[in-house]
Design a protein around this motif. Sequence first.
Motif, PDB file in Angstrom:
ATOM      1  N   ASN A 255      58.478  98.955  60.801  1.00  0.00           N
ATOM      2  CA  ASN A 255      57.952  98.856  59.436  1.00  0.00           C
ATOM      3  C   ASN A 255      58.278  97.477  58.885  1.00  0.00           C
ATOM      4  O   ASN A 255      59.449  97.075  58.856  1.00  0.00           O
ATOM      5  N   SER A 256      57.239  96.776  58.431  1.00  0.00           N
ATOM      6  CA  SER A 256      57.398  95.382  58.039  1.00  0.00           C
ATOM      7  C   SER A 256      56.768  95.115  56.674  1.00  0.00           C
ATOM      8  O   SER A 256      55.798  95.767  56.285  1.00  0.00           O
ATOM      9  N   VAL A 257      57.336  94.148  55.973  1.00  0.00           N
ATOM     10  CA  VAL A 257      56.704  93.556  54.799  1.00  0.00           C
ATOM     11  C   VAL A 257      56.069  92.249  55.250  1.00  0.00           C
ATOM     12  O   VAL A 257      56.741  91.397  55.834  1.00  0.00           O
ATOM     13  N   VAL A 258      54.765  92.092  55.005  1.00  0.00           N
ATOM     14  CA  VAL A 258      54.020  90.930  55.500  1.00  0.00           C
ATOM     15  C   VAL A 258      53.415  90.177  54.322  1.00  0.00           C
ATOM     16  O   VAL A 258      52.870  90.786  53.397  1.00  0.00           O
ATOM     17  N   LEU A 259      53.504  88.851  54.376  1.00  0.00           N
ATOM     18  CA  LEU A 259      52.918  87.983  53.356  1.00  0.00           C
ATOM     19  C   LEU A 259      51.871  87.092  54.017  1.00  0.00           C
ATOM     20  O   LEU A 259      52.213  86.053  54.580  1.00  0.00           O
ATOM     21  N   PRO A 260      50.581  87.465  53.998  1.00  0.00           N
ATOM     22  CA  PRO A 260      49.534  86.575  54.488  1.00  0.00           C
ATOM     23  C   PRO A 260      49.083  85.582  53.405  1.00  0.00           C
ATOM     24  O   PRO A 260      48.883  85.968  52.247  1.00  0.00           O
ATOM     25  N   VAL A 261      48.953  84.325  53.775  1.00  0.00           N
ATOM     26  CA  VAL A 261      48.372  83.286  52.920  1.00  0.00           C
ATOM     27  C   VAL A 261      46.931  83.105  53.395  1.00  0.00           C
ATOM     28  O   VAL A 261      46.701  82.633  54.515  1.00  0.00           O
ATOM     29  N   VAL A 262      45.961  83.455  52.564  1.00  0.00           N
ATOM     30  CA  VAL A 262      44.597  83.730  53.013  1.00  0.00           C
ATOM     31  C   VAL A 262      43.608  82.696  52.480  1.00  0.00           C
ATOM     32  O   VAL A 262      43.697  82.257  51.328  1.00  0.00           O
ATOM     33  N   TRP A 263      42.639  82.338  53.336  1.00  0.00           N
ATOM     34  CA  TRP A 263      41.447  81.584  52.920  1.00  0.00           C
ATOM     35  C   TRP A 263      40.222  82.384  53.321  1.00  0.00           C
ATOM     36  O   TRP A 263      40.117  82.839  54.459  1.00  0.00           O
ATOM     37  N   GLN A 264      39.284  82.557  52.381  1.00  0.00           N
ATOM     38  CA  GLN A 264      38.071  83.342  52.624  1.00  0.00           C
ATOM     39  C   GLN A 264      36.821  82.533  52.280  1.00  0.00           C
ATOM     40  O   GLN A 264      36.404  82.501  51.121  1.00  0.00           O
ATOM     41  N   PRO A 265      36.175  81.875  53.236  1.00  0.00           N
ATOM     42  CA  PRO A 265      34.838  81.328  52.969  1.00  0.00           C
ATOM     43  C   PRO A 265      33.842  82.474  52.860  1.00  0.00           C
ATOM     44  O   PRO A 265      33.931  83.465  53.588  1.00  0.00           O
ATOM     45  N   HIS A 266      32.886  82.369  51.929  1.00  0.00           N
ATOM     46  CA  HIS A 266      31.997  83.502  51.685  1.00  0.00           C
ATOM     47  C   HIS A 266      30.607  83.044  51.249  1.00  0.00           C
ATOM     48  O   HIS A 266      30.383  81.875  50.921  1.00  0.00           O
TER      49      HIS A 266
ATOM     50  N   PHE B 146      53.698  85.745  57.358  1.00  0.00           N
ATOM     51  CA  PHE B 146      55.152  85.716  57.431  1.00  0.00           C
ATOM     52  C   PHE B 146      55.652  87.133  57.149  1.00  0.00           C
ATOM     53  O   PHE B 146      55.156  87.792  56.232  1.00  0.00           O
ATOM     54  N   SER B 147      56.610  87.615  57.928  1.00  0.00           N
ATOM     55  CA  SER B 147      56.985  89.028  57.828  1.00  0.00           C
ATOM     56  C   SER B 147      58.491  89.215  57.928  1.00  0.00           C
ATOM     57  O   SER B 147      59.226  88.365  58.448  1.00  0.00           O
ATOM     58  N   TYR B 148      58.916  90.382  57.430  1.00  0.00           N
ATOM     59  CA  TYR B 148      60.310  90.819  57.547  1.00  0.00           C
ATOM     60  C   TYR B 148      60.307  92.273  57.996  1.00  0.00           C
ATOM     61  O   TYR B 148      59.648  93.129  57.384  1.00  0.00           O
ATOM     62  N   ASN B 149      61.025  92.577  59.082  1.00  0.00           N
ATOM     63  CA  ASN B 149      61.079  93.923  59.648  1.00  0.00           C
ATOM     64  C   ASN B 149      62.277  94.654  59.056  1.00  0.00           C
ATOM     65  O   ASN B 149      63.425  94.310  59.354  1.00  0.00           O
ATOM     66  N   PHE B 150      62.029  95.661  58.215  1.00  0.00           N
ATOM     67  CA  PHE B 150      63.120  96.288  57.492  1.00  0.00           C
ATOM     68  C   PHE B 150      63.590  97.612  58.095  1.00  0.00           C
ATOM     69  O   PHE B 150      64.696  98.074  57.780  1.00  0.00           O
ATOM     70  N   SER B 151      62.785  98.258  58.951  1.00  0.00           N
ATOM     71  CA  SER B 151      63.244  99.486  59.599  1.00  0.00           C
ATOM     72  C   SER B 151      62.408  99.741  60.841  1.00  0.00           C
ATOM     73  O   SER B 151      61.335  99.155  61.022  1.00  0.00           O
ATOM     74  N   SER B 152      62.901 100.652  61.696  1.00  0.00           N
ATOM     75  CA  SER B 152      62.202 100.928  62.944  1.00  0.00           C
ATOM     76  C   SER B 152      62.636 102.290  63.477  1.00  0.00           C
ATOM     77  O   SER B 152      63.741 102.758  63.198  1.00  0.00           O
ATOM     78  N   THR B 153      61.747 102.917  64.257  1.00  0.00           N
ATOM     79  CA  THR B 153      62.066 104.161  64.963  1.00  0.00           C
ATOM     80  C   THR B 153      61.665 104.008  66.424  1.00  0.00           C
ATOM     81  O   THR B 153      60.893 103.103  66.782  1.00  0.00           O
TER      82      THR B 153
ATOM     83  N   ARG C  79      70.197  90.825  69.367  1.00  0.00           N
ATOM     84  CA  ARG C  79      69.089  91.343  70.166  1.00  0.00           C
ATOM     85  C   ARG C  79      67.746  91.330  69.436  1.00  0.00           C
ATOM     86  O   ARG C  79      66.701  91.084  70.035  1.00  0.00           O
ATOM     87  N   ASP C  80      67.745  91.567  68.130  1.00  0.00           N
ATOM     88  CA  ASP C  80      66.516  91.820  67.388  1.00  0.00           C
ATOM     89  C   ASP C  80      66.229  90.733  66.363  1.00  0.00           C
ATOM     90  O   ASP C  80      67.146  90.219  65.709  1.00  0.00           O
ATOM     91  N   ASN C  81      64.945  90.419  66.217  1.00  0.00           N
ATOM     92  CA  ASN C  81      64.497  89.493  65.186  1.00  0.00           C
ATOM     93  C   ASN C  81      63.991  90.272  63.983  1.00  0.00           C
ATOM     94  O   ASN C  81      63.097  91.106  64.104  1.00  0.00           O
ATOM     95  N   ARG C  82      64.555  89.995  62.830  1.00  0.00           N
ATOM     96  CA  ARG C  82      64.058  90.603  61.597  1.00  0.00           C
ATOM     97  C   ARG C  82      62.850  89.855  61.048  1.00  0.00           C
ATOM     98  O   ARG C  82      61.963  90.453  60.443  1.00  0.00           O
ATOM     99  N   TRP C  83      62.810  88.544  61.232  1.00  0.00           N
ATOM    100  CA  TRP C  83      61.761  87.704  60.645  1.00  0.00           C
ATOM    101  C   TRP C  83      60.682  87.413  61.669  1.00  0.00           C
ATOM    102  O   TRP C  83      60.958  87.292  62.866  1.00  0.00           O
TER     103      TRP C  83
ATOM    104  N   GLY D 127      50.611  87.907  66.518  1.00  0.00           N
ATOM    105  CA  GLY D 127      51.983  87.464  66.348  1.00  0.00           C
ATOM    106  C   GLY D 127      52.352  86.301  67.250  1.00  0.00           C
ATOM    107  O   GLY D 127      51.905  86.217  68.396  1.00  0.00           O
ATOM    108  N   TYR D 128      53.195  85.420  66.738  1.00  0.00           N
ATOM    109  CA  TYR D 128      53.739  84.322  67.536  1.00  0.00           C
ATOM    110  C   TYR D 128      55.248  84.464  67.756  1.00  0.00           C
ATOM    111  O   TYR D 128      55.771  83.981  68.748  1.00  0.00           O
ATOM    112  N   SER D 129      55.933  85.110  66.851  1.00  0.00           N
ATOM    113  CA  SER D 129      57.376  85.294  67.006  1.00  0.00           C
ATOM    114  C   SER D 129      57.653  86.530  67.851  1.00  0.00           C
ATOM    115  O   SER D 129      56.798  87.399  68.023  1.00  0.00           O
ATOM    116  N   ASP D 130      58.859  86.632  68.380  1.00  0.00           N
ATOM    117  CA  ASP D 130      59.265  87.750  69.228  1.00  0.00           C
ATOM    118  C   ASP D 130      60.047  88.776  68.426  1.00  0.00           C
ATOM    119  O   ASP D 130      60.878  88.420  67.588  1.00  0.00           O
ATOM    120  N   ILE D 131      59.808  90.060  68.703  1.00  0.00           N
ATOM    121  CA  ILE D 131      60.577  91.119  68.064  1.00  0.00           C
ATOM    122  C   ILE D 131      61.950  91.258  68.720  1.00  0.00           C
ATOM    123  O   ILE D 131      62.918  91.674  68.095  1.00  0.00           O
TER     124      ILE D 131
END
Length: 267
Positions: free
Chosen positions: A105-116, A134-141, A165-169, A197-201
Motif C-alpha cells: 500500500n503506497s501513497v503516490v504523488l504524480p506530477v502530470v502534464w496532459q496535452p489535449h 514519487f511514492s512512499y510505501n506505508f504498509s504491506s501484506t 532489506r526494504d525500500n520505503r521510497w 517503476g524505476y526504484s526497487d522495492i
Amino acid sequence: MGTIFRIAAALAATVAVWQSAAAQHTLGFTAGYGMSSGRLEPRVESRARWGSYSGGLTWRYYGRQRYIGCVGLDLELLQQGFSFATNASAVDERKDYLWYTRRINSVVLPVVWQPHVYLLRNRVRVYLEAAATFSYNFSSTYENEQARAAGRPDWKGDYRFKTVRDNRWGYGLAGGGGVALLVRRFEVNFRVRYYFGYSDILRNRNRYADNATDGPENPFYATPMRSPLDNLTISVGLNYRFNRQGFEAWKPRPKRTKNREVFKYEL
C-alpha cells in the motif's frame, strides 16, 4: 480616507486576480481498479495480479494555449505488488506452482502534464498524459502458498519492513490517456494509466549481501538484483472547475490592422 481607498482598491485587485486564476483551476477525485506486477531480476516465474485499487485527489491548471493542455498534481492511494512461484524449478506444470504474493500500500504523488484537444463544441476533452511519480510505501501484506502447504500458521500476514532489506521510497514514470465529458462546471473523467517503476522495492543484494530468506514472509534466498513495480489502472473521476462560465477551449484571437482584420493564432 485616501489610505482606506488604496487598501480597498488593493483588495479588489487581489480578488480580481484570484478569480482570473481560479477560472483555470479544477479540483476533483478519482477511484480505480487495476493490475499490479513486478520485474524481478534474475528473472523468476511470475504473474500479474488483478484487484489492485487506486484513488485520490487531483488538481489541474488549464492554459488557454492550443497545444499545451493542462498540468497538475495527484495525491493517490495505490496498491502495488508482485507474485512469483517459489517451486518453479521443482514442478513441470504451471498448475502445480505455489505462489508467493506481496501487496504494498503506497501513497503516490504524480506530477502530470496532459496535452489535449476539445471536441463536440467543447463538450468533450480527449487527452494524453505523462507524469513523474514519487511514492512512499506505508504498509504491506504477504501470502506464501508453499508455507501453507507445509502447514505453517504464519503463511500469510502483515509484512515487516526492515531498513536493511526494504525500500520505503520509490519513483518512476507514468503515461496514459483518457476522455472527459464537460458539463458546465464539472468534468467527468475516464482514464487509463500505466505506472512504470524505476526504484526497487527490495534493496540490491550487492549492497546488502546478508538479505537472505527470513521465513514465509520473505522466501528469497537472497534479495533480487532488481525489483521495480508496475501498475495498470482504469479509473473514473469527477472534477469541479472554479468559474461560473464553465470550461473554455482555445479560440483564435482577432488582431486588427489598418486595412483588415486578421486572426492571430495562439500556439
